[in-house]
Write an enzyme that holds these catalytic residues in place. Sequence first.
Site, PDB file in Angstrom:
ATOM      1  CG  ASN A 184      -2.048   0.856   1.307  1.00  0.00           C
ATOM      2  OD1 ASN A 184      -2.599   1.074   2.386  1.00  0.00           O
ATOM      3  ND2 ASN A 184      -2.498   1.388   0.190  1.00  0.00           N
ATOM      4  CG  ASN A 195      -8.212   8.102  -0.401  1.00  0.00           C
ATOM      5  OD1 ASN A 195      -7.436   7.337   0.148  1.00  0.00           O
ATOM      6  ND2 ASN A 195      -9.437   8.355   0.054  1.00  0.00           N
ATOM      7  CB  CYS A 225      -4.350   5.966   6.020  1.00  0.00           C
ATOM      8  SG  CYS A 225      -2.975   7.047   6.264  1.00  0.00           S
ATOM      9  N   GLY A 226      -4.079   3.392   8.122  1.00  0.00           N
ATOM     10  CA  GLY A 226      -3.265   2.535   8.988  1.00  0.00           C
ATOM     11  C   GLY A 226      -1.882   2.286   8.437  1.00  0.00           C
ATOM     12  CG  ASN A 267     -10.846   4.762   7.505  1.00  0.00           C
ATOM     13  OD1 ASN A 267     -10.926   4.057   8.518  1.00  0.00           O
ATOM     14  ND2 ASN A 267      -9.947   4.526   6.557  1.00  0.00           N
ATOM     15  CG  HIS A 280     -13.187   0.083   7.242  1.00  0.00           C
ATOM     16  ND1 HIS A 280     -12.270  -0.195   6.256  1.00  0.00           N
ATOM     17  CD2 HIS A 280     -12.660   1.095   7.977  1.00  0.00           C
ATOM     18  CE1 HIS A 280     -11.220   0.607   6.400  1.00  0.00           C
ATOM     19  NE2 HIS A 280     -11.443   1.402   7.434  1.00  0.00           N
ATOM     20  CD  GLU A 326      -7.180   1.463   0.718  1.00  0.00           C
ATOM     21  OE1 GLU A 326      -6.137   0.806   0.824  1.00  0.00           O
ATOM     22  OE2 GLU A 326      -7.246   2.707   0.930  1.00  0.00           O
ATOM     23  CB  CYS A 360      -6.838  -1.458   3.587  1.00  0.00           C
ATOM     24  SG  CYS A 360      -7.708  -0.064   4.326  1.00  0.00           S
ATOM     25  N   GLY A 415      -8.657  -1.187   7.374  1.00  0.00           N
ATOM     26  CA  GLY A 415      -9.556  -2.257   6.951  1.00  0.00           C
ATOM     27  C   GLY A 415      -9.288  -3.559   7.695  1.00  0.00           C
TER      28      GLY A 415
HETATM   29  O1  ZDP Z   1     -10.835   5.705   4.032  1.00  0.00           O
HETATM   30  C1  ZDP Z   1     -10.297   5.792   2.940  1.00  0.00           C
HETATM   31  O2  ZDP Z   1     -10.678   6.594   2.059  1.00  0.00           O
HETATM   32  C2  ZDP Z   1      -9.069   4.957   2.682  1.00  0.00           C
HETATM   33  N1  ZDP Z   1      -8.881   4.787   1.269  1.00  0.00           N
HETATM   34  C3  ZDP Z   1      -7.933   5.642   3.327  1.00  0.00           C
HETATM   35  C4  ZDP Z   1      -6.652   4.930   3.189  1.00  0.00           C
HETATM   36  C5  ZDP Z   1      -6.646   3.803   4.119  1.00  0.00           C
HETATM   37  C6  ZDP Z   1      -5.307   3.058   4.112  1.00  0.00           C
HETATM   38  N2  ZDP Z   1      -5.216   2.187   2.986  1.00  0.00           N
HETATM   39  C7  ZDP Z   1      -5.131   2.255   5.361  1.00  0.00           C
HETATM   40  O3  ZDP Z   1      -4.138   1.529   5.390  1.00  0.00           O
HETATM   41  O4  ZDP Z   1      -5.896   2.378   6.289  1.00  0.00           O
HETATM   42  C8  ZDP Z   1      -4.170   3.974   3.986  1.00  0.00           C
END
Ligand code: ZDP
Length: 326
Positions: free
Chosen positions: A46, A102, A111-112, A204, A206, A255, A264, A267
């Site tokens: 990522n 993004n 974002c993790g 965010n 999910h 995503e 993610c 996620g």
């Molecule tokens: O919430 C969103 O719009 C995600 N696309 C943000 C990015 C999340 C990420 N991939 C993560 O690792 O949490 C960076």
Amino acid sequence: MVQFIANQKMHSTPLELEHRPLISDMTSQTITSITYHFSKYHGLGNDFILIDNRDREEPYLSTEDAIKFCDRHFGIGADGVIFLLSAGLDVGSDTYRMRIFNSDGSEPEMCGNGIRCLAKFMQDLGISGGISPQAGDRYSITTNAGLMGVQLNPDGEITVDMGEPRLLAQEIPTTLVNPDQKVIDVPLEVNGQVWNVTTVSMGNPHCITFVENVDSISLAELGIKFEHHPVFPQRTNTEFIEVVSSSYMKMRVWERGAGATLACGTGACASVVAGVLNGKCDRLCTVNLPGGDLKIHWDLETNHVLMTGTADKVFSGIIKTGIIQC
Ligand code: ZDP
């Protein structure tokens, strides 16, 4: 106009301005080219463009620039752009803030994988966050989803305290059920098929659904339909999960604002929370992604989710953009 010049030196200020007259037969124009210094990092594939933005309160890049830079053919190529900002009122103080765009230019709350890359970038910039060398650097980073604690472990892995999961429909947000209710194993029709979904916010949104075999899922066809489903007013990230054992699950992710990615972090955290809520996995679980494994622990006592994984630098470079001014 984009020019790449690879160089290894890490720059403190990411920006150089250059004005050049562009003589054309009709009118005199000047071209202003902006040179950005950036570094490229990834967390399990990522991948992100990291910009040291500590000398400014606002991100250096516009969302349009971020889209261009993330383009894998016409730009640097990445799932997003991450800015290291000073969190303190007076720019430059030693509290830090993360902002991310993004690859579609939208700004998520958290974002993790990205915050692990940011911590590694900070360490590479020589920003000390150490309690003690053997314990490794520890940073507190403000995000749009709150303050996060990031520990760089002596074994090279990075552990992030991702905070508490949010489960009420109004917190995701989703309109699938009443605002003060939770979405756990609720039917949702997508693409003419009914899926049982669970929704979790890690700052965010999910949407998680459990499937027999993740490799049978046509991610591109389905992911975009979930992302833009009307029950998700701020869109959603979508995780397809195959539970292999109570401590091991396979995840494929579509995503929000980035499409199919190799990993993610938020996620993976949300998926283990959903697994526990549905009685499908333990609170300590390894999540296997196309880009590698993340270790997730949803702590019973604190209700916090801890995520452990790697973050690696790929290269540093400069990129030039040009603006024609008449
Ligand atoms: O919430 C969103 O719009 C995600 N696309 C943000 C990015 C999340 C990420 N991939 C993560 O690792 O949490 C960076």
